[in-house]
Scaffold this motif. Structure first.
Motif, PDB file in Angstrom:
ATOM      1  N   LEU A  55       5.759  -9.730 -11.089  1.00  0.00           N
ATOM      2  CA  LEU A  55       6.173 -11.133 -11.121  1.00  0.00           C
ATOM      3  C   LEU A  55       7.473 -11.265 -10.340  1.00  0.00           C
ATOM      4  CD1 LEU A  55       6.239 -14.085 -12.365  1.00  0.00           C
ATOM      5  CD2 LEU A  55       7.561 -13.066 -14.239  1.00  0.00           C
ATOM      6  N   CYS A  56       7.527 -12.246  -9.452  1.00  0.00           N
ATOM      7  CA  CYS A  56       8.765 -12.524  -8.723  1.00  0.00           C
ATOM      8  C   CYS A  56       9.014 -14.023  -8.825  1.00  0.00           C
ATOM      9  CB  CYS A  56       8.622 -12.074  -7.267  1.00  0.00           C
ATOM     10  SG  CYS A  56      10.134 -12.288  -6.291  1.00  0.00           S
ATOM     11  N   VAL A  97       2.752 -13.994  -8.571  1.00  0.00           N
ATOM     12  CA  VAL A  97       2.314 -12.785  -9.265  1.00  0.00           C
ATOM     13  C   VAL A  97       1.490 -11.994  -8.254  1.00  0.00           C
ATOM     14  CG1 VAL A  97       1.001 -11.828 -11.185  1.00  0.00           C
ATOM     15  CG2 VAL A  97       2.311 -13.957 -11.489  1.00  0.00           C
ATOM     16  N   VAL A  98       1.861 -10.737  -8.075  1.00  0.00           N
ATOM     17  CA  VAL A  98       1.253  -9.898  -7.045  1.00  0.00           C
ATOM     18  C   VAL A  98       0.645  -8.668  -7.708  1.00  0.00           C
ATOM     19  CG1 VAL A  98       1.704  -8.585  -4.925  1.00  0.00           C
ATOM     20  CG2 VAL A  98       3.001 -10.673  -5.388  1.00  0.00           C
ATOM     21  N   LEU A 144       2.334  -3.273  -2.874  1.00  0.00           N
ATOM     22  CA  LEU A 144       2.020  -4.695  -2.998  1.00  0.00           C
ATOM     23  C   LEU A 144       0.633  -4.895  -2.382  1.00  0.00           C
ATOM     24  CD1 LEU A 144       5.430  -6.195  -1.768  1.00  0.00           C
ATOM     25  CD2 LEU A 144       4.676  -5.947  -4.152  1.00  0.00           C
ATOM     26  N   ASP A 145      -0.308  -5.387  -3.164  1.00  0.00           N
ATOM     27  CA  ASP A 145      -1.705  -5.461  -2.732  1.00  0.00           C
ATOM     28  C   ASP A 145      -1.930  -6.773  -1.976  1.00  0.00           C
ATOM     29  OD1 ASP A 145      -4.426  -5.279  -2.440  1.00  0.00           O
ATOM     30  OD2 ASP A 145      -4.762  -4.526  -4.464  1.00  0.00           O
ATOM     31  N   PHE A 146      -1.577  -6.781  -0.717  1.00  0.00           N
ATOM     32  CA  PHE A 146      -1.505  -8.004   0.088  1.00  0.00           C
ATOM     33  C   PHE A 146      -2.595  -8.057   1.147  1.00  0.00           C
ATOM     34  CE2 PHE A 146       3.286  -9.164  -0.313  1.00  0.00           C
ATOM     35  CZ  PHE A 146       2.993 -10.003  -1.361  1.00  0.00           C
ATOM     36  N   ILE A 181       8.128  -5.973 -13.289  1.00  0.00           N
ATOM     37  CA  ILE A 181       6.903  -5.225 -13.002  1.00  0.00           C
ATOM     38  C   ILE A 181       6.427  -4.573 -14.291  1.00  0.00           C
ATOM     39  CG2 ILE A 181       5.851  -3.472 -11.502  1.00  0.00           C
ATOM     40  CD1 ILE A 181       8.344  -3.713  -9.681  1.00  0.00           C
ATOM     41  N   ILE A 182       5.137  -4.704 -14.574  1.00  0.00           N
ATOM     42  CA  ILE A 182       4.574  -3.956 -15.704  1.00  0.00           C
ATOM     43  C   ILE A 182       3.330  -3.224 -15.229  1.00  0.00           C
ATOM     44  CG2 ILE A 182       5.440  -5.739 -17.292  1.00  0.00           C
ATOM     45  CD1 ILE A 182       2.562  -6.409 -17.993  1.00  0.00           C
ATOM     46  N   GLY A 183       3.085  -2.073 -15.795  1.00  0.00           N
ATOM     47  CA  GLY A 183       1.920  -1.306 -15.402  1.00  0.00           C
ATOM     48  C   GLY A 183       2.088   0.150 -15.803  1.00  0.00           C
TER      49      GLY A 183
END
Lengths: 139, 139, 139
Positions: free
Chosen positions: A40-41, A103-104, A111-113, A136-138
């Protein structure tokens, strides 16, 4: 579960600007050690945005002109909010169009862009220090 | 923690269209095995949207006309971005209004939706293959 | 991983209103016991918004007037959606500008907010019971 938090500070010398903050956000992700999760940014101020679009100068000029058409800065008296002594009524509206947050997806530590996605800080009431939050969470 | 990632590909034959992708997103959720968590669904292109609204044809026509009023496709010379050789300056702005992404709660293995919520892919510069990302985290 | 879900119900007596729901969302976070994670708060109806901005009455009047300019309620015949017997075509568009959802970082058991950030429920077609979803994941 792994979580990470960082504030990014900006002091934009003009009232409005779009600044590519993808390198700083990537650095946060690297520092976090998260390989799979969500990032999240968000702007921590209500007259600024975080959004994803293209890093193309002409497009940024188009955004600037378009937003000024949708919510002009002047006349200041157009906005009741400015009766509080502020002059940033338009900035609250412009930020609403551009959005508070992105949210990325985080995949394989990246970064899954898509090919042109870049993260921007959108300042609409600058000339002072303001913050963006990266969470960031994960795992 | 469980994570899941999938790309959904679209090749919309017209410049603009709204397509209900709820069935494909539900299939991703089923495949993921996640029962509780969050699902991110985002356009991977900066001239397309993912948004949630009603699956009603008249409303989609209203969106189309409204967006064309806010950011008309023509004249192409209206957008500095089109000086790069593109003709999609308007598409970047339309996608900004409609949004890049949605985050949906996952509860008991289902998309945790109100009665009329449906997920749409919004194409504003079609006639080529483009992608949507589905990322799910939870357990 | 810990997850939490709650519905917040509202019955706004007028067609449109902005209501500060930060206290209710904070109460959800307290109840969840989550210390680090992400909180999703979204409208479950497609004619309502959840957004973050300033709790300032003049600004809310500015939002109301601005949205009415971008997507006027009348004439009802302006919206094809209203041919279905509804009179809320404008509400779908207004909600799109203001957004469906917010994602908020949870840090040390608190909503990780800047100094002026507050969460609002934006009603654009009230006078009936409608819901907001709060979903929290973390640990």
């Amino acid at each position: 579960m792994r979580t990470y938090r960082k504030e990014l500070w900006f002091d934009i010398p003009t009232r409005r600007e779009f600044r590519n903050i993808t390198p700083q956000v990537k650095a946060c992700l690297d520092e976090s050690g998260v390989r799979e999760g969500l990032l999240l940014c968000n702007a921590m101020h209500i007259t600024a945005s975080v959004f994803i679009n293209d890093d193309e100068h002409g497009l940024h000029n188009d955004f600037e002109r378009w937003l000024e058409g949708l919510a002009p800065h002047e006349p200041l008296s157009h906005y009741q909010h400015n009766n509080t002594g502020e002059d940033n009524g338009d900035a609250h509206l412009k930020r609403t169009v551009m959005g508070r947050e992105v949210v990325v997806a985080v995949t394989n530590g990246q970064l899954d862009f898509g090919p042109w996605e870049q993260i921007f800080y959108g300042e609409f009431d600058g000339r002072r220090r303001k913050r963006v939050l990266v969470k960031i969470i994960g795992e």
